[in-house]
Design an enzyme around this catalytic site. Structure first.
Site, PDB file in Angstrom:
ATOM      1  N   ASP A 177      -8.444   3.031  -3.380  1.00 48.30           N
ATOM      2  CA  ASP A 177      -8.176   3.353  -2.215  1.00 48.30           C
ATOM      3  C   ASP A 177      -8.107   5.036  -2.063  1.00 48.30           C
ATOM      4  O   ASP A 177      -7.504   5.492  -3.124  1.00 48.30           O
ATOM      5  CB  ASP A 177      -6.687   3.116  -1.542  1.00 48.30           C
ATOM      6  CG  ASP A 177      -6.173   3.490  -0.347  1.00 48.30           C
ATOM      7  OD1 ASP A 177      -7.049   3.209   0.534  1.00 48.30           O
ATOM      8  OD2 ASP A 177      -5.193   4.260  -0.372  1.00 48.30           O
ATOM      9  N   HIS A 219       0.779  -1.253  -0.260  1.00 53.66           N
ATOM     10  CA  HIS A 219      -0.142  -0.095  -0.068  1.00 53.66           C
ATOM     11  C   HIS A 219       0.822   1.397   0.032  1.00 53.66           C
ATOM     12  O   HIS A 219       1.138   1.670   1.168  1.00 53.66           O
ATOM     13  CB  HIS A 219      -0.949  -0.150   1.238  1.00 53.66           C
ATOM     14  CG  HIS A 219      -1.927   1.096   1.344  1.00 53.66           C
ATOM     15  ND1 HIS A 219      -3.154   0.682   1.709  1.00 53.66           N
ATOM     16  CD2 HIS A 219      -2.037   2.252   0.803  1.00 53.66           C
ATOM     17  CE1 HIS A 219      -3.950   1.928   1.711  1.00 53.66           C
ATOM     18  NE2 HIS A 219      -3.257   2.719   1.174  1.00 53.66           N
ATOM     19  N   LEU A 235       2.584   6.360  -5.139  1.00 49.24           N
ATOM     20  CA  LEU A 235       3.807   7.007  -5.848  1.00 49.24           C
ATOM     21  C   LEU A 235       3.521   8.363  -6.475  1.00 49.24           C
ATOM     22  O   LEU A 235       4.546   9.031  -6.947  1.00 49.24           O
ATOM     23  CB  LEU A 235       4.201   5.855  -6.818  1.00 49.24           C
ATOM     24  CG  LEU A 235       4.959   4.757  -5.829  1.00 49.24           C
ATOM     25  CD1 LEU A 235       5.291   3.804  -6.992  1.00 49.24           C
ATOM     26  CD2 LEU A 235       5.998   5.282  -5.177  1.00 49.24           C
ATOM     27  N   ARG A 236       1.964   8.489  -6.744  1.00 47.29           N
ATOM     28  CA  ARG A 236       1.664   9.827  -7.037  1.00 47.29           C
ATOM     29  C   ARG A 236       1.925  10.217  -8.419  1.00 47.29           C
ATOM     30  O   ARG A 236       1.504  11.266  -9.065  1.00 47.29           O
ATOM     31  CB  ARG A 236       2.308  11.035  -6.204  1.00 47.29           C
ATOM     32  CG  ARG A 236       2.115  11.024  -4.777  1.00 47.29           C
ATOM     33  CD  ARG A 236       0.713  11.113  -4.433  1.00 47.29           C
ATOM     34  NE  ARG A 236       0.447  11.388  -3.151  1.00 47.29           N
ATOM     35  CZ  ARG A 236      -0.568  10.987  -2.281  1.00 47.29           C
ATOM     36  NH1 ARG A 236      -1.602  10.397  -2.943  1.00 47.29           N
ATOM     37  NH2 ARG A 236      -1.000  11.260  -1.081  1.00 47.29           N
ATOM     38  N   ASP A 269       0.950   2.743   3.804  1.00 44.95           N
ATOM     39  CA  ASP A 269      -0.237   3.818   3.224  1.00 44.95           C
ATOM     40  C   ASP A 269       0.816   4.876   3.211  1.00 44.95           C
ATOM     41  O   ASP A 269       0.233   6.194   3.489  1.00 44.95           O
ATOM     42  CB  ASP A 269      -1.286   3.976   4.154  1.00 44.95           C
ATOM     43  CG  ASP A 269      -2.260   4.987   3.773  1.00 44.95           C
ATOM     44  OD1 ASP A 269      -2.281   5.279   2.461  1.00 44.95           O
ATOM     45  OD2 ASP A 269      -3.062   5.329   4.259  1.00 44.95           O
ATOM     46  N   HIS A 295       2.875  14.330   0.674  1.00 42.95           N
ATOM     47  CA  HIS A 295       1.990  15.674   0.270  1.00 42.95           C
ATOM     48  C   HIS A 295       3.047  16.638   0.205  1.00 42.95           C
ATOM     49  O   HIS A 295       4.044  16.814   1.241  1.00 42.95           O
ATOM     50  CB  HIS A 295       0.884  15.814   1.096  1.00 42.95           C
ATOM     51  CG  HIS A 295      -0.202  14.934   0.950  1.00 42.95           C
ATOM     52  ND1 HIS A 295      -1.282  14.881   0.054  1.00 42.95           N
ATOM     53  CD2 HIS A 295      -0.656  14.193   1.815  1.00 42.95           C
ATOM     54  CE1 HIS A 295      -2.005  14.240   0.073  1.00 42.95           C
ATOM     55  NE2 HIS A 295      -1.817  13.509   1.383  1.00 42.95           N
ATOM     56  N   ASN A 332      -6.058   9.356   6.914  1.00 44.78           N
ATOM     57  CA  ASN A 332      -7.123   8.716   6.659  1.00 44.78           C
ATOM     58  C   ASN A 332      -7.014   7.141   6.633  1.00 44.78           C
ATOM     59  O   ASN A 332      -6.098   6.710   5.788  1.00 44.78           O
ATOM     60  CB  ASN A 332      -7.940   8.929   5.381  1.00 44.78           C
ATOM     61  CG  ASN A 332      -9.144   8.422   4.962  1.00 44.78           C
ATOM     62  OD1 ASN A 332      -9.153   7.302   5.418  1.00 44.78           O
ATOM     63  ND2 ASN A 332      -9.853   8.932   3.800  1.00 44.78           N
ATOM     64  N   PHE A 390      -5.068  14.832   3.934  1.00 47.66           N
ATOM     65  CA  PHE A 390      -4.883  13.623   4.664  1.00 47.66           C
ATOM     66  C   PHE A 390      -3.456  12.615   4.482  1.00 47.66           C
ATOM     67  O   PHE A 390      -3.551  12.514   3.147  1.00 47.66           O
ATOM     68  CB  PHE A 390      -5.946  12.486   4.466  1.00 47.66           C
ATOM     69  CG  PHE A 390      -7.412  13.316   5.442  1.00 47.66           C
ATOM     70  CD1 PHE A 390      -7.685  12.996   6.763  1.00 47.66           C
ATOM     71  CD2 PHE A 390      -8.346  13.958   4.656  1.00 47.66           C
ATOM     72  CE1 PHE A 390      -8.741  13.312   7.309  1.00 47.66           C
ATOM     73  CE2 PHE A 390      -9.688  14.205   5.006  1.00 47.66           C
ATOM     74  CZ  PHE A 390      -9.823  14.055   6.460  1.00 47.66           C
ATOM     75  N   HIS A 435     -10.575   0.033   0.985  1.00 51.03           N
ATOM     76  CA  HIS A 435     -10.513   1.261   1.925  1.00 51.03           C
ATOM     77  C   HIS A 435     -11.772   1.448   2.552  1.00 51.03           C
ATOM     78  O   HIS A 435     -12.798   2.087   2.159  1.00 51.03           O
ATOM     79  CB  HIS A 435     -10.190   2.505   1.214  1.00 51.03           C
ATOM     80  CG  HIS A 435      -9.944   3.922   1.859  1.00 51.03           C
ATOM     81  ND1 HIS A 435      -9.181   4.450   2.181  1.00 51.03           N
ATOM     82  CD2 HIS A 435     -11.387   4.578   2.662  1.00 51.03           C
ATOM     83  CE1 HIS A 435      -9.316   5.377   2.948  1.00 51.03           C
ATOM     84  NE2 HIS A 435     -10.653   5.602   3.163  1.00 51.03           N
TER      85      HIS A 435
HETATM   86 ZN   LIG Z   1      -6.883   4.492   2.239  1.00 56.02          ZN
END
Ligand SMILES: [Zn+2]
Length: 445
Positions: A152, A58, A61-62, A305, A309, A278, A323, A179
């Site tokens: 997710d 999880h 990588l954006r 996770d 950001h 989250n 989040f 999720h």
């Molecule tokens: Zn999630």
């Protein structure tokens, strides 16, 4: 690039005795004492613990779309520093990873970077919009061979879509990673619902919003005889539902994040948005229930996770902040702190929840093998001795939104070996051009 040969001297294999490990190319070719080091680069691993390369089921990588937060390159550099040799990349990119084209793009970026095996996760619904199923079969049969599907960041809240997705992936042994967040019960939610949220005047996020979706989904998985994975369990009640489902023989696995094993809701009292995540940080008793459930096998794996950001999205007031927190670089230290230092886990258990079980759940045959002759040369060497304040010099990703900065944690990854070559050398990340050249040599055989 010549064949890579390492002789790792005197590492403890998980909880076991000290042994030498010889790697040649992408394989462990010998283990024992006083192995011949001719032509090999020698790693003095006295006092270090050897684990199979860690696998994160999880990771965000954006890329594509949010490269100001992270790229496949920088995210897999963060992975390497944390001892990971494979990451599963979540689908909430832009464009969303809901077609064969996007998952193959992410796969290729990971292969070229060479820091870790990147396995794309496919979206369950088109555009993560929760309205129509994405092209699950096309993603499964693509070069990316997607086996894990998830919306997710969002919950597949429509029960009929969830049922159809669970049915669809059975034909190729896929799994739906949910999720679990009932959207109506969490509208505007900012932190765990309870005394602390009431005192701070922040909209609460009730435990039942997570537990009710998990209860529904384990029953759906039972009904259609399919395989469900539940992302980031955060409450004691969720643990009870999973325990019940497993006792009933339902094919369900569950993950917990490092932050839910260590941190609790009181962190919100600082209004420091690094602790906004989250699902939210929960009560102290939830943290303890999650540790117990991980120790007794009710929870199968730890997954980070990792959610990068940029600073402008986190260094602002709580209500406006994004989040999520980064977690790849710190995961092993947090698991050592919460599970090993507390006596709940041996290092063999760490290998199970951070490598062997996540690779099995994600159908990733090239990773998650106990260290043995013939196993792939995917290895993390960790120095479990000593503690230090976690600081930005431990972060290799592009974003620095770690909740652990300034917190005292044990352990440090000293070496990461992926496909037989080093990505981390004595605690230092190897340069991108060197790693990429090694990866290309492996691809060419
Ligand atoms: Zn999630």
């Amino acid at each position: 690039m010549s064949t890579t040969r390492f002789l790792i001297r005197g590492a403890h294999i998980g909880s076991g005795a000290a042994t030498d490990i010889l790697t040649e190319g992408n394989v462990i070719t010998a283990m024992g004492s006083r192995l011949d080091a001719t032509g090999a680069e020698v790693i003095d691993a006295a006092g270090l613990v050897a684990l199979p390369g860690l696998v994160d089921l999880h990771t965000h990588l954006r890329e594509p779309g949010y490269e100001q937060s992270e790229t496949v390159l920088t995210g897999t550099q963060a992975a390497a520093i944390g001892g990971f040799t494979s990451v599963f990349a979540m689908a909430n990119t832009n464009p969303v990873a809901d077609t064969a084209g996007v998952v193959e793009q992410v796969l290729a970026l990971g292969d070229i970077a060479g820091y870790a095996t990147v396995r794309p996760i496919g979206a369950v619904t088109q555009g993560l919009e929760g309205a129509r199923l994405a092209e699950l079969g096309a993603m499964a049969s693509s070069r990316a061979q997607v086996r894990v599907f998830s919306d997710d960041g969002k919950c597949v809240s429509d029960p009929l879509l969830m049922r159809r997705a669970l049915e669809y992936v059975k034909s190729f042994n896929g799994v739906i990673a949910q999720h679990a967040q009932e959207p109506r019960l969490t509208e505007g939610a900012q932190m765990n619902e309870g005394e602390v949220s009431a005192r701070l005047g922040l909209t609460g996020w009730p435990a039942v919003a997570e537990e009710s979706i998990i209860a529904r989904d384990v029953l759906l998985a039972e009904h259609v005889k399919s395989r469900l994975h539940v992302c980031h369990l955060s409450t004691a009640g969720s643990v009870e539902v999973i325990r019940w489902a497993k006792a009933r023989g339902i094919n369900v696995t569950a993950e917990v994040t490092p932050h839910h094993l260590l941190l609790s809701e009181e962190r919100a009292e600082t209004y420091d948005a690094r602790f906004k995540v989250n699902p939210p940080l929960r009560r102290r008793e939830d943290v303890m229930a999650l540790r117990e459930a991980l120790a007794d096998g009710t929870i199968d794996i730890v997954a980070t996770d990792h959610a990068p950001h940029p600073s402008e999205s986190k260094e602002c007031e709580w209500g406006a902040a994004s989040f999520g927190m980064v977690g790849l670089e710190s995961a092993l230290s947090v698991v050592q702190e919460t599970m090993v230092e507390t006596g709940l886990f041996t290092w063999d258990d760490v290998a199970r929840v951070l490598s062997i079980a996540p690779a099995r759940i994600g159908s990733l045959a090239t990773h998650g093998h106990a260290l043995a002759v013939g196993a792939p040369a995917e290895i993390a060497l960790v120095d479990p001795n000593g503690r230090q304040l976690f600081s930005t010099d431990r972060l290799a990703g592009q974003s620095h939104n770690s909740p652990y900065l300034g917190i005292d944690l044990p352990g440090r990854v000293m070496w990461t070996i992926h496909q037989g070559y080093a990505t981390v050398f004595g605690g230092i990340l190897i340069d991108a051009d060197i790693v990429s050249a090694h990866a290309e040599a492996v691809r060419r055989g």
